[in-house]
Structures are given as structure tokens and as C-alpha cells.
Design a protein around this motif. Structure first.
Motif, PDB file in Angstrom:
ATOM      1  N   LEU A 164      -4.152  11.331   4.942  1.00 23.18           N
ATOM      2  CA  LEU A 164      -4.656   9.957   4.811  1.00 23.18           C
ATOM      3  C   LEU A 164      -3.984   9.074   5.856  1.00 23.18           C
ATOM      4  CD1 LEU A 164      -5.947   7.495   3.306  1.00 23.18           C
ATOM      5  CD2 LEU A 164      -3.991   7.558   1.737  1.00 23.18           C
ATOM      6  N   LEU A 165      -4.797   8.324   6.581  1.00 21.97           N
ATOM      7  CA  LEU A 165      -4.268   7.335   7.533  1.00 21.97           C
ATOM      8  C   LEU A 165      -4.757   5.971   7.087  1.00 21.97           C
ATOM      9  CD1 LEU A 165      -3.118   6.164  10.193  1.00 21.97           C
ATOM     10  CD2 LEU A 165      -5.261   6.887  11.311  1.00 21.97           C
ATOM     11  N   VAL A 166      -3.825   5.042   6.891  1.00 18.17           N
ATOM     12  CA  VAL A 166      -4.209   3.661   6.605  1.00 18.17           C
ATOM     13  C   VAL A 166      -3.869   2.818   7.833  1.00 18.17           C
ATOM     14  CG1 VAL A 166      -3.971   1.673   5.074  1.00 18.17           C
ATOM     15  CG2 VAL A 166      -3.758   3.985   4.135  1.00 18.17           C
ATOM     16  N   ASN A 167      -4.904   2.420   8.559  1.00 14.65           N
ATOM     17  CA  ASN A 167      -4.745   1.543   9.719  1.00 14.65           C
ATOM     18  C   ASN A 167      -4.653   0.110   9.214  1.00 14.65           C
ATOM     19  OD1 ASN A 167      -5.012   3.332  12.037  1.00 14.65           O
ATOM     20  ND2 ASN A 167      -7.163   3.603  11.428  1.00 14.65           N
ATOM     21  N   ASN A 168      -3.430  -0.367   9.096  1.00 12.94           N
ATOM     22  CA  ASN A 168      -3.230  -1.709   8.536  1.00 12.94           C
ATOM     23  C   ASN A 168      -2.547  -2.655   9.516  1.00 12.94           C
ATOM     24  OD1 ASN A 168      -2.508  -3.717   6.231  1.00 12.94           O
ATOM     25  ND2 ASN A 168      -0.533  -3.110   7.095  1.00 12.94           N
ATOM     26  N   ALA A 169      -1.771  -2.114  10.459  1.00 12.78           N
ATOM     27  CA  ALA A 169      -1.034  -2.979  11.399  1.00 12.78           C
ATOM     28  C   ALA A 169      -2.017  -3.927  12.073  1.00 12.78           C
ATOM     29  CB  ALA A 169      -0.325  -2.124  12.448  1.00 12.78           C
ATOM     30  N   GLY A 170      -1.666  -5.190  12.115  1.00 11.88           N
ATOM     31  CA  GLY A 170      -2.560  -6.149  12.748  1.00 11.88           C
ATOM     32  C   GLY A 170      -2.187  -7.556  12.362  1.00 11.88           C
ATOM     33  N   GLY A 171      -3.042  -8.481  12.721  1.00  8.44           N
ATOM     34  CA  GLY A 171      -2.785  -9.867  12.370  1.00  8.44           C
ATOM     35  C   GLY A 171      -3.508 -10.821  13.297  1.00  8.44           C
ATOM     36  N   THR A 186       0.837  -1.208   0.000  1.00 10.43           N
ATOM     37  CA  THR A 186       0.000   0.000   0.000  1.00 10.43           C
ATOM     38  C   THR A 186       0.868   1.252   0.000  1.00 10.43           C
ATOM     39  OG1 THR A 186      -1.782  -1.174   1.122  1.00 10.43           O
ATOM     40  CG2 THR A 186      -1.803   1.228   1.289  1.00 10.43           C
ATOM     41  N   ALA A 187       1.943   1.214   0.770  1.00 10.43           N
ATOM     42  CA  ALA A 187       2.863   2.364   0.787  1.00 10.43           C
ATOM     43  C   ALA A 187       3.445   2.599  -0.601  1.00 10.43           C
ATOM     44  CB  ALA A 187       3.974   2.121   1.805  1.00 10.43           C
ATOM     45  N   ARG A 188       3.853   1.516  -1.250  1.00 11.17           N
ATOM     46  CA  ARG A 188       4.412   1.646  -2.612  1.00 11.17           C
ATOM     47  C   ARG A 188       3.370   2.251  -3.549  1.00 11.17           C
ATOM     48  NH1 ARG A 188       9.232  -0.994  -3.156  1.00 11.17           N
ATOM     49  NH2 ARG A 188       9.656  -2.626  -1.636  1.00 11.17           N
ATOM     50  N   ARG A 189       2.163   1.744  -3.464  1.00 12.14           N
ATOM     51  CA  ARG A 189       1.111   2.179  -4.370  1.00 12.14           C
ATOM     52  C   ARG A 189       0.742   3.655  -4.144  1.00 12.14           C
ATOM     53  NH1 ARG A 189      -2.621  -0.170  -8.214  1.00 12.14           N
ATOM     54  NH2 ARG A 189      -3.683   1.712  -8.877  1.00 12.14           N
ATOM     55  N   LEU A 190       0.641   4.039  -2.879  1.00 17.36           N
ATOM     56  CA  LEU A 190       0.274   5.431  -2.575  1.00 17.36           C
ATOM     57  C   LEU A 190       1.376   6.393  -3.008  1.00 17.36           C
ATOM     58  CD1 LEU A 190      -1.428   4.948   0.912  1.00 17.36           C
ATOM     59  CD2 LEU A 190      -2.568   5.408  -1.282  1.00 17.36           C
ATOM     60  N   ALA A 191       2.627   5.947  -2.904  1.00 12.55           N
ATOM     61  CA  ALA A 191       3.731   6.794  -3.385  1.00 12.55           C
ATOM     62  C   ALA A 191       3.608   6.985  -4.893  1.00 12.55           C
ATOM     63  CB  ALA A 191       5.077   6.167  -3.009  1.00 12.55           C
ATOM     64  N   GLU A 192       3.284   5.901  -5.597  1.00  9.96           N
ATOM     65  CA  GLU A 192       3.065   6.004  -7.054  1.00  9.96           C
ATOM     66  C   GLU A 192       1.916   6.969  -7.368  1.00  9.96           C
ATOM     67  OE1 GLU A 192       4.201   1.361  -7.861  1.00  9.96           O
ATOM     68  OE2 GLU A 192       2.313   2.084  -8.699  1.00  9.96           O
ATOM     69  N   LEU A 243      -7.873   2.697  -5.070  1.00 13.19           N
ATOM     70  CA  LEU A 243      -9.150   2.977  -5.749  1.00 13.19           C
ATOM     71  C   LEU A 243     -10.089   3.775  -4.844  1.00 13.19           C
ATOM     72  CD1 LEU A 243     -11.306   2.173  -8.061  1.00 13.19           C
ATOM     73  CD2 LEU A 243     -11.961   0.395  -6.448  1.00 13.19           C
ATOM     74  N   ALA A 244     -10.253   3.294  -3.621  1.00 14.44           N
ATOM     75  CA  ALA A 244     -11.190   3.946  -2.690  1.00 14.44           C
ATOM     76  C   ALA A 244     -10.728   5.368  -2.368  1.00 14.44           C
ATOM     77  CB  ALA A 244     -11.318   3.114  -1.421  1.00 14.44           C
ATOM     78  N   VAL A 245      -9.429   5.514  -2.161  1.00 18.62           N
ATOM     79  CA  VAL A 245      -8.867   6.823  -1.788  1.00 18.62           C
ATOM     80  C   VAL A 245      -8.910   7.788  -2.974  1.00 18.62           C
ATOM     81  CG1 VAL A 245      -6.692   7.962  -1.168  1.00 18.62           C
ATOM     82  CG2 VAL A 245      -7.418   5.898   0.055  1.00 18.62           C
ATOM     83  N   GLY A 246      -8.746   7.242  -4.183  1.00 23.99           N
ATOM     84  CA  GLY A 246      -8.639   8.079  -5.375  1.00 23.99           C
ATOM     85  C   GLY A 246      -9.966   8.622  -5.886  1.00 23.99           C
ATOM     86  N   LEU A 247     -11.080   8.127  -5.365  1.00 25.23           N
ATOM     87  CA  LEU A 247     -12.381   8.658  -5.780  1.00 25.23           C
ATOM     88  C   LEU A 247     -12.535  10.088  -5.244  1.00 25.23           C
ATOM     89  CD1 LEU A 247     -14.478   5.425  -5.151  1.00 25.23           C
ATOM     90  CD2 LEU A 247     -14.059   6.511  -7.358  1.00 25.23           C
ATOM     91  N   PRO A 248     -13.428  10.871  -5.837  1.00 20.08           N
ATOM     92  CA  PRO A 248     -13.592  12.252  -5.359  1.00 20.08           C
ATOM     93  C   PRO A 248     -13.922  12.288  -3.863  1.00 20.08           C
ATOM     94  CG  PRO A 248     -14.793  11.891  -7.415  1.00 20.08           C
ATOM     95  CD  PRO A 248     -14.300  10.547  -6.980  1.00 20.08           C
ATOM     96  N   PRO A 249     -13.554  13.384  -3.188  1.00 20.64           N
ATOM     97  CA  PRO A 249     -13.641  13.431  -1.722  1.00 20.64           C
ATOM     98  C   PRO A 249     -15.056  13.334  -1.146  1.00 20.64           C
ATOM     99  CG  PRO A 249     -12.929  15.555  -2.621  1.00 20.64           C
ATOM    100  CD  PRO A 249     -12.927  14.584  -3.757  1.00 20.64           C
ATOM    101  N   HIS A 250     -16.085  13.503  -2.013  1.00 22.40           N
ATOM    102  CA  HIS A 250     -17.449  13.345  -1.485  1.00 22.40           C
ATOM    103  C   HIS A 250     -17.927  11.899  -1.609  1.00 22.40           C
ATOM    104  CE1 HIS A 250     -18.109  13.662  -5.793  1.00 22.40           C
ATOM    105  NE2 HIS A 250     -19.309  13.148  -5.618  1.00 22.40           N
ATOM    106  N   VAL A 298      -8.568   4.951   6.303  1.00 22.96           N
ATOM    107  CA  VAL A 298      -8.846   3.616   5.755  1.00 22.96           C
ATOM    108  C   VAL A 298      -8.417   2.596   6.806  1.00 22.96           C
ATOM    109  CG1 VAL A 298      -8.252   1.936   3.968  1.00 22.96           C
ATOM    110  CG2 VAL A 298      -8.431   4.359   3.381  1.00 22.96           C
ATOM    111  N   THR A 299      -9.294   1.685   7.138  1.00 23.73           N
ATOM    112  CA  THR A 299      -8.918   0.622   8.072  1.00 23.73           C
ATOM    113  C   THR A 299      -9.014  -0.722   7.363  1.00 23.73           C
ATOM    114  OG1 THR A 299      -9.699   1.945   9.937  1.00 23.73           O
ATOM    115  CG2 THR A 299      -9.397  -0.406  10.331  1.00 23.73           C
ATOM    116  N   VAL A 300      -7.920  -1.465   7.396  1.00 24.31           N
ATOM    117  CA  VAL A 300      -7.909  -2.793   6.784  1.00 24.31           C
ATOM    118  C   VAL A 300      -8.375  -3.781   7.858  1.00 24.31           C
ATOM    119  CG1 VAL A 300      -6.527  -4.563   5.631  1.00 24.31           C
ATOM    120  CG2 VAL A 300      -5.982  -2.124   5.286  1.00 24.31           C
TER     121      VAL A 300
END
Ligand code: NDP
Length: 249
Positions: free
Chosen positions: A73-80, A18-24, A215-222, A126-128
Motif C-alpha cells: 500500500l502506498l499513500v501519497n499524502n505529502a503535499g500542501g 493515517t500512519a497511526r490508523r494503518l498500524a492499528e 475504509l477504502a483500503v479495508g474493502l475487499p481487493p476487487h 491511495v492519493t490524497v
């Protein structure tokens, strides 16, 4: 949208992808987890910033958040997951640990960054979670309970932030083949970990989930995707996994 993105659990698997993708996508990405060496390597590759973070440690989260003056943007991904014993035999310490990382970690980091997410032009959280946030399965009691709680967190936060320009998105992946998830679940037992994906023709990859976040993040802010459930084609439901050839190779 662009700006500053924080990805927790970015030292491996879905977080790293996700980090790689968001940087792109043009974000300035802050990668956070406990294993700082891996983060530094990743940050060097994507032009981001590496910060050590233990989401289960209140002081670590406080110090982490103090290092920001902007967060879009915060992506809550840490977990398992830990363990797969039936409820009757499961170890309460593993349940505690899963709640500490998945639920309370997500709560702490979100609370710490929320003022900044509210302050900008429009923030996104975003929470995974997992398909285990919506369905239960034998041997998944502790993990499902933690992911259900993360879902409750996400839905409640969306209700509470209604009227403010902050999107609250939950991504629920099914079976994703990452290097460490199943290994951690089964305490390093590689054979048991491999059996999860045995004969499944193309489980999801970390990159597939990263594409969903993008995809979800890239949609318009509304546009707020409340929940995005994503599974490999071979997995129609938690208990319905096709093992065997599926695609023509
Ligand atoms: P990984 O085990 O590869 O990644 C987990 C990440 O969380 C690592 O980067 C780890 O980094 C980080 N982490 C763990 N504990 C802490 C902590 N205390 N503080 C900060 N970071 C921490 O798993 P995946 O990439 O597969 O999973 C990522 C997320 O996706 C998890 O929330 C998982 O539950 C969820 N998920 C996974 C699925 C799968 O099948 N793989 C399916 C559905 C959801 P470090 O050890 O360096 O701290």
C-alpha cells in the motif's frame, strides 16, 4: 488487507494520523517525510519504520525505494498549499513549488514503488488530493491546478493499470483542521491560518481523513473506490461554509 504500507508526509497532520490508523489496522507502516526526528518518534509509537524522504528530490526517492523488497500500500499524502493570491498577483515560484511537491512528488514516489505494488498479491495506491482537485476558488489557482493535476495522475494511472491487481484510489478532503497546513499556506501567519476555520463547528480532523483511507483500503481487493469526497457537515461546497453553531454542545 495488510502488509507493508508507505505513507508520505507522515511527520504531521493527515499523514501522521493515517500512519497511526494503518498500524492499528495491522499494517507494517513505513513513515516518510523530511523531518526525521518527528518520524522516529511516531515510528516508535506505532512499531513502524521511519525513513527520511524528500519527494521533490529524485535521488532521495531512488534511495528511499531501494530500501524495500515489498510494498502493498502506498499513500501519497505529502503535499500542501502555498499562498492565496489571485492569479494576477500570484508568485510563479509558489506554483512551481506546489507542482514539485504535490504532482511531481506523487509521480516520482509512485513510479519508484510501482514494481513492488504490482509484484505482490494485490497492491493499492491511495492519493490524497483535495476538493480543490474538482473545484476552483478565488485565490486557490496554484493549489487547485496542482490538485487537478494529481487527480489527472490518479485517473490516468487507474486506466493504465486496468487488468492488473492494483487499486488506484483518490481521497478528496474538504476543510481539514491540521496544525500546519494553513500555517504553511500563509507563511507562518497564525491569525490568517486561524481565520480559515473561524466559527466552523467541527472541521474535519486528520483522524477523520485517516478513517476514510482505512475504509477504502479495508474493502475487499476487487472493490476500488475511485474517488471519495469527504467534507465536514458545515461545508456543503467549496464556497458554502456555515460559520456558527451547528451541533448541540
Ligand atoms: P501538513 O502540512 O500537516 O502535512 C504535509 C506533510 O507533507 C508533512 O508531513 C510534510 O513533512 C510533508 N512534506 C512536505 N513537503 C515534503 C517533501 N518535499 N517531501 C516529503 N514530504 C513532504 O498538511 P495536511 O496533513 O493538512 O495535508 C496532507 C495532504 O492533504 C496534503 O497533500 C494536502 O494538500 C492535503 N489536503 C489537506 C487539507 C486540509 O485542509 N488540511 C484538505 C484537503 C487536502 P516534512 O515537512 O517533514 O517533509
Amino acid at each position: 488487507m495488510t502488509g507493508v504500507a508507505v505513507v508520505t508526509g507522515a511527520s504531521s497532520g493527515i499523514g501522521e494520523a493515517t500512519a497511526r490508523r494503518l498500524a492499528e489496522d495491522g499494517f507494517e507502516v513505513v513513515v516518510a517525510a523530511r523531518r526525521i526526528d518527528r518520524l522516529r518518534r511516531l515510528a516508535g509509537e506505532i512499531g513502524g519504520r521511519a525513513v527520511e524522504l524528500d519527494v521533490t528530490d529524485a535521488a532521495s526517492v531512488r534511495d528511499f525505494a531501494a530500501g524495500f523488497d515489498r510494498c502493498d500500500l502506498l499513500v501519497n499524502n505529502a503535499g500542501g498549499a502555498l499562498g492565496a493570491e489571485p492569479v494576477a498577483l500570484s508568485d510563479p515560484a509558489e506554483w512551481e513549488r506546489m507542482f514539485a511537491v504535490n504532482v511531481l512528488g506523487t509521480l516520482r514516489v509512485t513510479q519508484a514503488l510501482l514494481p513492488l505494488l504490482r509484484a505482490g498479491a494485490g497492491g493499492t495506491i491511495v492519493t490524497v488530493t483535495s476538493t480543490a482537485a474538482a473545484a476552483n476558488y478565488e485565490g486557490g489557482g496554484g493549489y487547485s491546478a496542482a490538485k487537478h493535476a494529481e487527480h489527472a495522475f490518479s485517473e490516468t494511472l487507474r486506466l493504465e493499470l486496468c487488468g492488473q491487481p492494483v487499486r488506484v484510489i483518490e481521497i478528496l478532503p474538504g476543510m481539514v483542521r491540521t496544525e500546519e497546513f494553513a500555517l504553511n499556506r500563509f507563511a507562518g501567519d497564525a491569525e490568517r491560518a486561524a481565520a480559515v476555520y473561524a466559527d466552523v463547528d467541527r472541521p474535519l480532523t486528520a483522524g477523520d481523513v485517516a478513517a476514510c483511507v482505512s475504509l477504502a483500503v479495508g474493502l475487499p481487493p476487487h472493490v476500488n473506490i475511485d474517488q471519495l469526497v469527504v467534507r465536514p457537515l458545515a461545508q456543503a461546497a467549496q464556497h458554502k461554509v456555515h460559520r456558527g453553531a451547528l451541533f448541540h454542545h
